[in-house]
Write a protein that holds these residues in place. Structure first.
Motif, PDB file in Angstrom:
ATOM      1  N   THR A   9      30.716  29.153 -10.580  1.00 18.70           N
ATOM      2  CA  THR A   9      29.532  29.290  -9.739  1.00 18.70           C
ATOM      3  C   THR A   9      28.479  30.172 -10.396  1.00 18.70           C
ATOM      4  OG1 THR A   9      30.988  29.129  -7.807  1.00 18.70           O
ATOM      5  CG2 THR A   9      28.734  29.879  -7.419  1.00 18.70           C
ATOM      6  N   THR A  10      27.238  29.684 -10.389  1.00 16.58           N
ATOM      7  CA  THR A  10      26.097  30.456 -10.880  1.00 16.58           C
ATOM      8  C   THR A  10      25.036  30.488  -9.795  1.00 16.58           C
ATOM      9  OG1 THR A  10      26.521  29.787 -13.163  1.00 16.58           O
ATOM     10  CG2 THR A  10      24.347  30.678 -12.669  1.00 16.58           C
ATOM     11  N   ILE A  11      24.603  31.695  -9.423  1.00 14.33           N
ATOM     12  CA  ILE A  11      23.540  31.864  -8.431  1.00 14.33           C
ATOM     13  C   ILE A  11      22.493  32.785  -9.041  1.00 14.33           C
ATOM     14  CG2 ILE A  11      22.949  32.743  -6.145  1.00 14.33           C
ATOM     15  CD1 ILE A  11      25.704  31.950  -5.215  1.00 14.33           C
ATOM     16  N   GLY A  12      21.345  32.223  -9.397  1.00 15.27           N
ATOM     17  CA  GLY A  12      20.324  33.018 -10.073  1.00 15.27           C
ATOM     18  C   GLY A  12      20.855  33.514 -11.410  1.00 15.27           C
ATOM     19  N   ASP A  13      20.858  34.824 -11.578  1.00 13.26           N
ATOM     20  CA  ASP A  13      21.358  35.435 -12.810  1.00 13.26           C
ATOM     21  C   ASP A  13      22.817  35.875 -12.698  1.00 13.26           C
ATOM     22  OD1 ASP A  13      18.864  35.132 -13.984  1.00 13.26           O
ATOM     23  OD2 ASP A  13      18.143  37.064 -13.226  1.00 13.26           O
ATOM     24  N   SER A  14      23.432  35.664 -11.539  1.00 16.01           N
ATOM     25  CA  SER A  14      24.815  36.091 -11.317  1.00 16.01           C
ATOM     26  C   SER A  14      25.759  34.904 -11.439  1.00 16.01           C
ATOM     27  CB  SER A  14      24.964  36.729  -9.930  1.00 16.01           C
ATOM     28  OG  SER A  14      24.074  37.817  -9.777  1.00 16.01           O
ATOM     29  N   SER A  15      26.953  35.170 -11.953  1.00 16.68           N
ATOM     30  CA  SER A  15      27.942  34.107 -12.092  1.00 16.68           C
ATOM     31  C   SER A  15      29.329  34.653 -11.756  1.00 16.68           C
ATOM     32  CB  SER A  15      27.930  33.520 -13.505  1.00 16.68           C
ATOM     33  OG  SER A  15      28.228  34.520 -14.460  1.00 16.68           O
ATOM     34  N   GLY A  16      30.197  33.777 -11.363  1.00 11.63           N
ATOM     35  CA  GLY A  16      31.559  34.163 -10.990  1.00 11.63           C
ATOM     36  C   GLY A  16      32.322  32.938 -10.533  1.00 11.63           C
ATOM     37  N   TYR A  25      18.127  29.116  -8.048  1.00  7.28           N
ATOM     38  CA  TYR A  25      18.957  28.203  -8.838  1.00  7.28           C
ATOM     39  C   TYR A  25      20.430  28.429  -8.508  1.00  7.28           C
ATOM     40  CZ  TYR A  25      21.528  26.349 -12.834  1.00  7.28           C
ATOM     41  OH  TYR A  25      22.429  25.686 -13.622  1.00  7.28           O
ATOM     42  N   VAL A  26      21.112  27.352  -8.155  1.00 10.44           N
ATOM     43  CA  VAL A  26      22.550  27.407  -7.859  1.00 10.44           C
ATOM     44  C   VAL A  26      23.232  26.254  -8.576  1.00 10.44           C
ATOM     45  CG1 VAL A  26      24.317  27.252  -6.066  1.00 10.44           C
ATOM     46  CG2 VAL A  26      22.191  28.470  -5.593  1.00 10.44           C
ATOM     47  N   HIS A  27      24.334  26.545  -9.242  1.00  9.79           N
ATOM     48  CA  HIS A  27      25.128  25.487  -9.883  1.00  9.79           C
ATOM     49  C   HIS A  27      26.609  25.778  -9.634  1.00  9.79           C
ATOM     50  CE1 HIS A  27      26.349  22.347 -12.624  1.00  9.79           C
ATOM     51  NE2 HIS A  27      27.164  23.198 -13.218  1.00  9.79           N
ATOM     52  N   ILE A  28      27.302  24.800  -9.060  1.00 13.69           N
ATOM     53  CA  ILE A  28      28.733  24.930  -8.769  1.00 13.69           C
ATOM     54  C   ILE A  28      29.443  23.712  -9.337  1.00 13.69           C
ATOM     55  CG2 ILE A  28      30.475  25.212  -6.969  1.00 13.69           C
ATOM     56  CD1 ILE A  28      28.302  26.304  -5.139  1.00 13.69           C
ATOM     57  N   SER A  29      30.512  23.931 -10.075  1.00 15.96           N
ATOM     58  CA  SER A  29      31.290  22.826 -10.648  1.00 15.96           C
ATOM     59  C   SER A  29      32.766  23.206 -10.684  1.00 15.96           C
ATOM     60  CB  SER A  29      30.805  22.492 -12.066  1.00 15.96           C
ATOM     61  OG  SER A  29      30.959  23.612 -12.919  1.00 15.96           O
ATOM     62  N   LEU A  85      27.955  21.598  -1.935  1.00 15.48           N
ATOM     63  CA  LEU A  85      27.770  23.037  -1.763  1.00 15.48           C
ATOM     64  C   LEU A  85      26.605  23.544  -2.607  1.00 15.48           C
ATOM     65  CD1 LEU A  85      29.449  24.862   0.071  1.00 15.48           C
ATOM     66  CD2 LEU A  85      30.683  25.665  -1.928  1.00 15.48           C
ATOM     67  N   THR A  86      26.408  22.948  -3.785  1.00 17.76           N
ATOM     68  CA  THR A  86      25.269  23.321  -4.630  1.00 17.76           C
ATOM     69  C   THR A  86      23.961  23.064  -3.902  1.00 17.76           C
ATOM     70  OG1 THR A  86      26.490  22.874  -6.678  1.00 17.76           O
ATOM     71  CG2 THR A  86      24.089  22.828  -6.800  1.00 17.76           C
ATOM     72  N   THR A  87      23.852  21.882  -3.285  1.00 19.93           N
ATOM     73  CA  THR A  87      22.631  21.540  -2.544  1.00 19.93           C
ATOM     74  C   THR A  87      22.425  22.481  -1.363  1.00 19.93           C
ATOM     75  OG1 THR A  87      22.938  19.221  -3.155  1.00 19.93           O
ATOM     76  CG2 THR A  87      21.429  19.685  -1.346  1.00 19.93           C
ATOM     77  N   TYR A  88      23.501  22.776  -0.635  1.00 15.98           N
ATOM     78  CA  TYR A  88      23.408  23.635   0.548  1.00 15.98           C
ATOM     79  C   TYR A  88      22.975  25.055   0.176  1.00 15.98           C
ATOM     80  CZ  TYR A  88      25.165  26.829   4.134  1.00 15.98           C
ATOM     81  OH  TYR A  88      25.290  27.851   5.033  1.00 15.98           O
TER      82      TYR A  88
END
Length: 331
Positions: A205-212, A78-82, A67-70
């Motif tokens: 989940t982090t997308i750019g400057d937003s996280s949740g 920048y996207v990081h999901i764990s 999902l991070t790659t997608y």
């Protein structure tokens, strides 16, 4: 009732404590009663073992990477999901734990029974939406005033990610997930009975400057048919059964031998300025860096393989192989 048997070490420790005045008989009885009573909450019945929870965690760690790659490709940021946690709780507790207004997607998991819920934190959902529309990806929570266009764009984004959910689950079962509902109020979702045990996978989940958080709620009824597979024993059996079938090597060799390659011979190359290129006229001569006495280079799919010399065979242009080009060697 039979007396409980104590080890010699335990008897020695008790006698030592009594003789030193550190413990009396009443305290012994109190400690014995305390040790025998264990608190058990029937509302939080644990229906999955630690081994099975670890397997579910592994599935969704793989899903998080995919999902991070997608999302990185779709949102161009920048996207990081764990995986943050995997817990088993009553369904009622899950509903109470999420915001009163949020982004909820309900998916069927054919051929498995039941449905699962993806809960997207509004900060994350709107950061995705803004990036899709060309913005910076700021988080604006306006779930209560979601337009039809915004709902459609979000739905399409989430639906396209189902292929990666299918891939992550493929090691256990082949599923065909499908989006059935898009909701913003969790009170309208009565997926299972309030006391039903569900597994909640929380993705940080982090997308750019937003996280949740992205929370995945999987009821017990969905996982029930594959529970025997969620164990180390099943994995070990699967690994042991992965033996090469007779004829596999020969079939692979034949397929490779029949593969077609694009062969090219490089006659030479040179460098000229853009001005010279634009002013080229008929009968102009371009001098190549290749000498007529040096061998040419034969390439297979743009990879240099052999030094060759040009010639003819039956009135057709041909080349004769002179020498193999070692890896890293240049002409």
């Amino acid at each position: 009732m039979a007396d409980e048997i104590l080890s010699q070490n335990e008897i020695d420790a008790l006698l030592s404590a009594l003789s030193s005045g550190e413990m009396d008989a009443n305290q012994l009885r109190q400690d014995e009663a305390t040790n025998k009573v264990r608190v058990y909450d029937f509302k939080r019945a644990l229906r999955f073992s630690k081994d099975q929870i670890r397997s579910i965690s592994r599935i969704h760690e793989n899903f998080a990477r995919l999902l991070t790659t997608y999302f990185s490709a779709q949102l161009r940021t920048y996207v990081h999901i764990s995986v943050a946690s995997v817990d088993q709780i009553p369904y009622e507790e899950f509903i109470r734990s999420i915001p009163t207004m949020t982004i909820l997607n309900v998916y069927s998991m054919s051929p498995l029974n039941g449905r699962i819920i993806f809960e997207f934190n509004p900060n994350i959902a709107y950061a995705m939406l803004e990036r899709m529309l060309g913005g910076q990806g700021g988080s604006v929570n306006k779930v209560d005033s979601l337009t039809e266009i915004e709902s459609t764009l979000m739905t399409q984004l989430f639906e396209n990610g189902l292929d990666y959910l299918q891939e992550a689950w493929s090691s256990f079962v082949d599923i065909d997930p499908m989006l059935e509902e898009f909701e913003v109020n969790p009170q309208f979702l009565q997926l299972v009975s309030p006391n039903e045990t569900v597994v909640v996978v929380s993705l940080d989940t982090t997308i750019g400057d937003s996280s949740g958080m992205i929370n995945i709620c999987i009821p017990h009824v969905v996982l029930e048919p594959i529970i025997p597979k969620l164990s180390v024993h099943y994995w070990m059996q699967t690994e042991n059964n992965k033996e090469r079938k007779p004829g596999e090597y020969e079939d692979l060799t034949k397929n490779l031998e029949a593969a077609k390659l694009n062969m090219q011979v490089l006659l030479g190359q040179t460098k000229i300025t853009m001005n010279d290129l634009l002013n080229l006229q008929t009968n102009d001569v371009i001098q190549l860096s290749q000498s007529i006495v040096d061998p040419l280079v034969l390439l297979a799919d743009e990879e240099p393989l052999f030094y060759v010399q040009p010639g003819k065979k039956k009135n057709k242009l041909a080349v004769q192989i002179l020498e193999e080009i070692k890896k890293g060697e240049s002409n």
